[in-house]
Every structure is written in C-alpha cells, then in structure tokens.
Design a protein around this motif. Structure first.
Motif, mmCIF file in Angstrom:
data_model
loop_
_atom_site.group_PDB
_atom_site.id
_atom_site.type_symbol
_atom_site.label_atom_id
_atom_site.label_comp_id
_atom_site.label_asym_id
_atom_site.label_seq_id
_atom_site.Cartn_x
_atom_site.Cartn_y
_atom_site.Cartn_z
ATOM 1 N N THR A 1 -10.456 -16.688 20.632
ATOM 2 C CA THR A 1 -10.225 -16.675 19.188
ATOM 3 C C THR A 1 -10.205 -15.231 18.720
ATOM 4 O O THR A 1 -10.915 -14.370 19.272
ATOM 5 N N ARG A 2 -9.385 -14.963 17.679
ATOM 6 C CA ARG A 2 -9.117 -13.584 17.268
ATOM 7 C C ARG A 2 -8.419 -13.575 15.911
ATOM 8 O O ARG A 2 -8.045 -14.614 15.379
ATOM 9 N N ILE A 3 -8.223 -12.365 15.366
ATOM 10 C CA ILE A 3 -7.324 -12.127 14.245
ATOM 11 C C ILE A 3 -6.193 -11.246 14.747
ATOM 12 O O ILE A 3 -6.448 -10.256 15.457
ATOM 13 N N ALA A 4 -4.968 -11.580 14.395
ATOM 14 C CA ALA A 4 -3.806 -10.797 14.805
ATOM 15 C C ALA A 4 -3.035 -10.331 13.579
ATOM 16 O O ALA A 4 -2.850 -11.090 12.619
ATOM 17 N N PHE A 5 -2.586 -9.080 13.624
ATOM 18 C CA PHE A 5 -1.715 -8.533 12.584
ATOM 19 C C PHE A 5 -0.449 -8.000 13.231
ATOM 20 O O PHE A 5 -0.508 -7.205 14.182
ATOM 21 N N LYS A 6 0.691 -8.449 12.720
ATOM 22 C CA LYS A 6 1.997 -7.995 13.188
ATOM 23 C C LYS A 6 2.564 -7.040 12.125
ATOM 24 O O LYS A 6 2.934 -7.461 11.030
ATOM 25 N N LEU A 7 2.608 -5.758 12.469
ATOM 26 C CA LEU A 7 3.053 -4.739 11.521
ATOM 27 C C LEU A 7 4.569 -4.528 11.611
ATOM 28 O O LEU A 7 5.221 -4.985 12.549
ATOM 29 N N ARG A 8 5.088 -3.788 10.666
ATOM 30 C CA ARG A 8 6.536 -3.575 10.612
ATOM 31 C C ARG A 8 6.989 -2.661 11.736
ATOM 32 O O ARG A 8 6.525 -1.519 11.864
ATOM 33 N N LYS A 9 7.927 -3.156 12.527
ATOM 34 C CA LYS A 9 8.397 -2.386 13.675
ATOM 35 C C LYS A 9 9.290 -1.220 13.260
ATOM 36 O O LYS A 9 9.503 -0.296 14.054
ATOM 37 N N TYR B 1 0.844 -1.205 0.000
ATOM 38 C CA TYR B 1 0.000 0.000 0.000
ATOM 39 C C TYR B 1 0.870 1.243 0.000
ATOM 40 O O TYR B 1 1.868 1.330 0.721
ATOM 41 N N ASN B 2 0.488 2.220 -0.818
ATOM 42 C CA ASN B 2 1.085 3.559 -0.828
ATOM 43 C C ASN B 2 2.610 3.531 -0.941
ATOM 44 O O ASN B 2 3.317 4.264 -0.263
ATOM 45 N N GLY B 3 3.098 2.664 -1.792
ATOM 46 C CA GLY B 3 4.536 2.605 -2.024
ATOM 47 C C GLY B 3 5.308 1.750 -1.049
ATOM 48 O O GLY B 3 6.526 1.565 -1.204
ATOM 49 N N ILE B 4 4.645 1.225 -0.031
ATOM 50 C CA ILE B 4 5.312 0.326 0.917
ATOM 51 C C ILE B 4 5.042 -1.107 0.465
ATOM 52 O O ILE B 4 3.886 -1.527 0.359
ATOM 53 N N ASP B 5 6.097 -1.856 0.200
ATOM 54 C CA ASP B 5 5.943 -3.211 -0.335
ATOM 55 C C ASP B 5 5.150 -4.119 0.590
ATOM 56 O O ASP B 5 4.376 -4.964 0.134
ATOM 57 N N ASN B 6 5.343 -3.952 1.895
ATOM 58 C CA ASN B 6 4.617 -4.798 2.844
ATOM 59 C C ASN B 6 4.456 -4.053 4.157
ATOM 60 O O ASN B 6 5.446 -3.654 4.785
ATOM 61 N N LEU B 7 3.207 -3.845 4.581
ATOM 62 C CA LEU B 7 2.938 -3.217 5.876
ATOM 63 C C LEU B 7 3.204 -4.188 7.030
ATOM 64 O O LEU B 7 3.408 -3.754 8.165
ATOM 65 N N LEU B 8 3.194 -5.488 6.736
ATOM 66 C CA LEU B 8 3.390 -6.493 7.771
ATOM 67 C C LEU B 8 4.879 -6.741 7.998
ATOM 68 O O LEU B 8 5.713 -6.460 7.132
ATOM 69 N N GLU B 9 5.188 -7.297 9.169
ATOM 70 C CA GLU B 9 6.584 -7.481 9.578
ATOM 71 C C GLU B 9 7.283 -8.514 8.701
ATOM 72 O O GLU B 9 7.050 -9.720 8.827
#
Length: 656
Positions: free
Chosen positions: A144-152, A38-46
């Motif tokens: 139970t849940r959804i987890a997202f690990k973003l880039r630190k 998104y928005n020029g960032i290849d991956n928002l996730l870690e």
C-alpha cells in the motif's frame, strides 16, 4: 503580512483546499488528488492522465494464502466528510466501508483517507486509517502506498539523495520502439530516447530504491519555472520491516511514491497475513507533499536543498499535533525509552565497548531478529551516540521488545522482556516506579544494556565487514551495453543492471577461490554468489572455496564457522570442509529467501545468520578448504550475498 487562512470550496464532484500558496483539488467522494495549482502552473499533475491516475492511494491484496502479487486497487472513497474547517486548518475524510456482499471483490478493510492543509504551509498532508474487523474474512496485504503522477512536460529532474539525482528519461522512452525491455519489465534499455545523450542507458525504478532509515525526502524539479514537488516522510513508525527495509522512491513517469508497505527486497516474509476474524487497525502517515519554487535565474537545484531543510523541520515536528483523528496519538499520549547499549566480546576487549551508530528499536514482541519481518504494527528506531546512549521518543502505547543491530558485530540484540508503553502520567525506571505530575506519557529508563554477540572462540580469519550489506565486496564494472551513467564511479556502483551476468564472464572456467592472508575481499570476493550461465542458456550452481592454513590444530575442541548473509533468493547454502564431494554437507540452510535483491540492485535484503560447528576431526594441520555451494539453478537471479564470514578457534580456558 500574515498568510491568508485556509479556504474550502465544495462542488458537486470535487472539493478544493486553498491557502493562498497552493490549491489542491480532490474528486468527491473518491478522494483522488486531481489537481495541484502552484506558482502559476495550473496543474502539477499529469493532465493527460485520467483523473483517477494522478494522485491516489492504492493497495495490492489477495484473498489466497500465499503469494505477493494480487489484486491492484486504487482506493476510491464512497463517502466524503469535512472533519475540520477553519482558517488555520482544513481536514477532509474520504471513506470506503466494507461489507460481506463485497467479499472477493474488495479488500476486507474499512479505509479512511485523510487530507490536511494548514495556513501558511507550502504543501498538504495525507494519512489513512485501515481497519479489519472481527468476523471479516482472511486476506493478505502485499502493498500500500500513495502515488503521484507529475506532468512529463515539466518535471524532468529527479532527486532522492545528494549523490542520487539526475535528468531522467521520459516515460515515452521506456516504450517500444524507443525502449527495449530487458530481463524483467522494470529494466528497459533506451535505444532511441527523445534526448539522444541518454541512448544506451538502462532505466530501472529499482535503481532508486532506498533504505527506510534514509528514505525521508525525494521528488522532482521543473526548471521552467523553477518548481519542486517533494514527498517527505517525517517518521518510519508506520513502515514495515525496520530501518534496513528498502522501498521505492521516485522514478520515471515522472512518479513519486510514499511507500508504506511492500514486499520489495524481502518477499512474502513482509506480506502481512490476516486470519479470518483477526482485528487490526493501523494508521499510515501522515506524510507531507511539499512544493517549493525559486526565482527565475536562480539555480533550480536550490529547491533540493530547501526540500531537505523542510524535511528536517517536519521530522522535528513529529508526532504532529494537528491530525484530528483520535487514532493518531499526540505527543502527550505517547511514551519514551532511553538507555545505553554496550558490547561485551571478550575476544575484542576486556572492557565493555560502546558503539556509535548502532540501531536500537522497538517492535512487536517476538524472537531474535523478528523485527525485520514484522509487518503489521508500528516500529520505533533511533541510533546510539558515541557513548552508546540512545533515546526513542514518541512511542505509541502498546507492548514491545527492544532490539538492536550493531555495525561491526554479528547478530541481533534482543531484550526479550516485554515492555509496555502507556500514556499514563508517570515515569518508570527499570526497578522502581516514581509517580510524577508530568503530562507526558511514560518514560522508561532501561539503564545499561549489554549485548554479547555470538562468539565461541578467537577469530582465526574473517572475510568482509559485519554490517548487513555486501557493498564492501567486489562489484564489477557493468557491461558497457547496460549502463546507468549516474552510478559510474559512484559509492552505489552495485546499482547497475546485469552485474549478475559478469560472474560467468569473470569465472568462466572455475568458481571463485579465496585464499586467507593472500586474497583481498574488496577485489577477490564477488559481491553475490550467483548461478553460472552455460552455453545452452541454462544455469548451474556454483561452489566457492576458502583456503586457509591451521598451524596448530586443536584436536580436543570444536571450531565454528559463522556465516552472515545479506541476501538470499530461492537459494541454498551448503558447507563442506576438505571434501567437496561429500554426499552430505556439514551444513545446509535448505531453500531460503525471496528478496530478489540481486536482480533489483539492492546489495542486501533480509539478514540471515548461520553458526556452523566444525569438528576438529574435519580439519587438518596445515592447508584446509571450506567449500560453499549454492546448488539451486533454475534461473539467473538465484543466489546469496554474503555479509560477513568468520572462522573461530576453540574457546581457550583463560577466556571463559
């Protein structure tokens, strides 16, 4: 220019949804979100994490009969299906089917995880269908849940409320030698953080917990470039425990959670237990993962304001029309309930009282107050307007009881006639039925409902505010060694670490004594009745005193002490009157509570209400003392939080 359509790229081990705004990549057939471009960032996730530790559904389950801990399972699909693929929408399914050969190894559930991307949408949706079939073994579902690990390296600013947002520590700061674990693993003292200004602060994910009723949007901001990642929950219908149940939101990682089911702030009471052969199916979600951006030079905090606006739009669109599964009913397949809630308390007013902001909701049929422990099915809540009117829309078909919690009044309203919501094309009224050609589900008019809260006689004295919270009581300043700067001079000042230890410091020689008419509960009533730490690092129970004067003792009637608790953790409440050494208390609750709210900065957990008869023979004309003892003392976190206490005189003939 119209937004481009949604495209789907299917590869050997991955699948990517792309609508020209963002691209979401998932592993195939596992259904783990491995990348968000998104928005020029290849991956928002870690990107440093393994693919299975980036964006995932998980659960905690147990095949035993007790306990809230168990087997942690990142849910990985074994089959991939394209449910819908056109320019307007892509919906993907990743399923895992259970069979008896997996008994004891995998939770006995069929799980269907769905992911949706729409044309022109700056984000994606996810929901899941859990199913337990006949003849399958018993189990418990702790979480139970959804987890997202973003880039630190990019996401450093977290926001989950207008007054609860800040630059957060890095995950490295929580590990030795930069961080020092405190009384439990979640709480860490930052002794040598990467950012020196954070030195000496405490980080604890539970400091960012939130009631279900308020838990609608939270997430993270990257400042270079200005990008936000937000988790939006448009409805609480699939969350357990009602509007006051607390759940985690976002915390150091940077991690963002969509919590559907948990035992946090409740304990085992909020762990659904399924018997062998019990048939059960539930849809969790959909929830929305929203991404946004700002122009370079603009205030990145504008992304939070935009996320709140998007949340309002998502709430207004509920129930969504686009999920393809028949297990998620559309608006016309749901029903509505409306009515008016009034209060009748002859000692407050001769007239009916309309209450603004009362919580009214539907939950599975049960006893009074059972909604706060209900954790298997769906609940639907709203609030009353200033005249007491309410309307609950979008109710799934099924049988319900109507319940209410009214600020300023103790107890729970419970309309114990079972209400059946159907998708039939008719409008129901309480005493008559009118056929209609409408293409919506049933619409039930409850008319005027009258709640008579527990009351025997006039109020002689009261302590606190009946609102299911201990927030109005005295919350001390934290130990300067253990501070989260966000909560200094903050309405949620109770979210500081270690406040339970301050009781022993403030009441080192004797326990709390409260004098009616002299003391001020906001200054003189400690927010939690906790154990006292002794010099040998052991703990002892505590006894609080309430001193009050009776000018005229009615020796023919009975008095009533009403005690509403906001929290209880492996504790016991004993009540004695005018004799602190009485061998048998006038009342004991027995061991109650596992909500752990004292340790987790919660200010409330599950609600308890006790109505104690006080015979006039136990009282004297003049000075009296009520003794409140919490005797259980094997650790620092045992204790209770009071919501409200009221002492009533005998009922007067004119009031009957």
């Amino acid at each position: 220019m119209a937004p481009i359509g949604v495209e789907l790229l299917v590869q050997d081990h991955h699948v990517m949804m792309d609508n020209g705004i963002l691209q979401v990549t998932l592993s195939k057939p596992e259904g783990i979100v491995t990348g968000i471009r998104y928005n020029g960032i290849d991956n928002l996730l870690e990107i440093r994490n393994e693919e299975s530790n980036r964006g995932y559904w998980d659960l905690v389950w147990n095949s035993a009969t007790t306990g809230t801990t168990g087997i942690f399972d990142v849910i990985k699909g074994t089959s991939f299906t394209i449910i819908m693929e056109n320019e307007e929408q892509v919906e993907l399914s990743f399923t895992r089917t259970w069979d008896p050969s997996q008994e004891g190894k995998l939770v006995p559930l069929n799980i269907d995880k769905r992911f949706i991307m729409l044309r022109g949408s700056s984000g994606f949706y996810s929901y899941a269908i859990y199913e337990h079939l006949k003849d399958w073994p018993a189990f418990e579902l702790g979480e139970t849940r959804i987890a997202f690990k973003l880039r630190k390296d990019k996401f450093h600013y977290m926001a989950m409320a207008d007054n609860r947002q800040r630059y957060m520590p890095l995950p490295d700061d929580r590990s030795p030698p930069r961080g020092q674990a405190l009384a439990y693993p979640e709480a860490v003292l930052l002794v040598n953080p990467v950012e020196p200004e954070l030195k000496g602060e405490v980080d604890d994910k539970y400091q960012y917990s939130c009631d279900n009723k308020d838990n609608k949007v939270h997430g993270w901001i990257c400042t270079e470039p200005p990008v936000g990642f937000w988790q939006i929950t448009p409805s609480t219908e699939f969350r357990s425990g009602g509007p006051f149940k607390q759940n985690l939101t976002s915390h150091v990682g940077p991690t963002t959670l969509a919590m559907f089911l948990s035992a946090h702030y409740a304990g085992e009471d909020l762990v659904p237990k399924f018997a062998a052969g019990e048939e059960w199916k539930k849809v969790f979600g959909p929830v929305f993962m929203y991404v946004n951006s700002a122009y370079e030079g603009n205030d990145p905090l504008s992304l939070w304001e935009d996320a709140k606006s998007q949340m309002v739009m998502e709430v207004q669109c509920w129930p969504y029309s686009f999920p393809a599964s028949e297990e998620f009913p559309k608006s016309y397949q749901r029903g509505n309930v409306r009515g008016r809630l009034l209060i009748q308390d002859r000692y407050v007013s001769n007239d009916y009282i309309s209450v603004n902001g009362a919580y009214v909701g539907l939950a599975l049929p049960g006893d009074i107050g059972s909604w706060q422990r209900e954790c298997k099915d769906y609940q639907f809540w709203t609030t009353t307007d200033e005249d007491g009117y309410f309307r609950i829309n979008g109710i799934r078909t099924g049988d319900y009881n109507l319940n209410a919690s009214v600020p300023g009044f103790i107890g729970d309203y419970h309309y114990d006639v079972v209400m059946t919501i159907t998708s039939a094309t008719k409008v129901l009224k309480r005493k008559k039925e009118i056929n209609s050609a409408s293409n919506v589900g049933c619409d039930i008019d409850m008319g005027d409902l009258v709640y008579e809260p527990p009351r025997d006689g006039p109020t002689l004295w009261e302590i606190g505010i009946p609102d299911r919270s201990a927030a109005e009581f005295y919350v001390p300043d934290p130990n300067p060694k253990y501070i989260n700067k966000l909560f200094v001079n903050h309405p949620d000042r109770f979210r500081q670490y270690g406040l339970w230890e301050r009781y022993s410091e403030l009441y080192s020689d004797q326990d709390l004594v409260y004098t009616v008419g002299v003391s001020d509960y906001s200054k003189d009533w400690f927010f939690a009745q906790v154990t006292r730490k002794k010099e040998d690092n052991k703990y002892q129970g505590t006894t609080w005193q309430i001193k009050f004067n009776l000018d005229n003792l009615d020796q023919t009637g009975s008095y009533k002490l009403r005690v509403a608790l906001a929290s209880a953790t492996f504790s016991e409440l004993q009540v004695r009157v005018n004799d602190p050494k009485a061998n048998r208390p006038l009342f004991t609750s027995g061991m109650i509570g596992r909500d752990n709210s004292i340790a987790r900065h919660g200010i409330h957990g599950l609600y308890w209400l006790y109505n104690v008869d006080v015979p006039s023979s136990r009282l004297v004309e003049g000075d009296n003392i009520i003794y409140l003892t919490q005797p259980r003392s094997t650790g620092p976190f045992q204790g209770i939080m009071y919501d409200y206490l009221r002492f009533e005189g005998p009922s007067s003939p004119s009031s009957k």
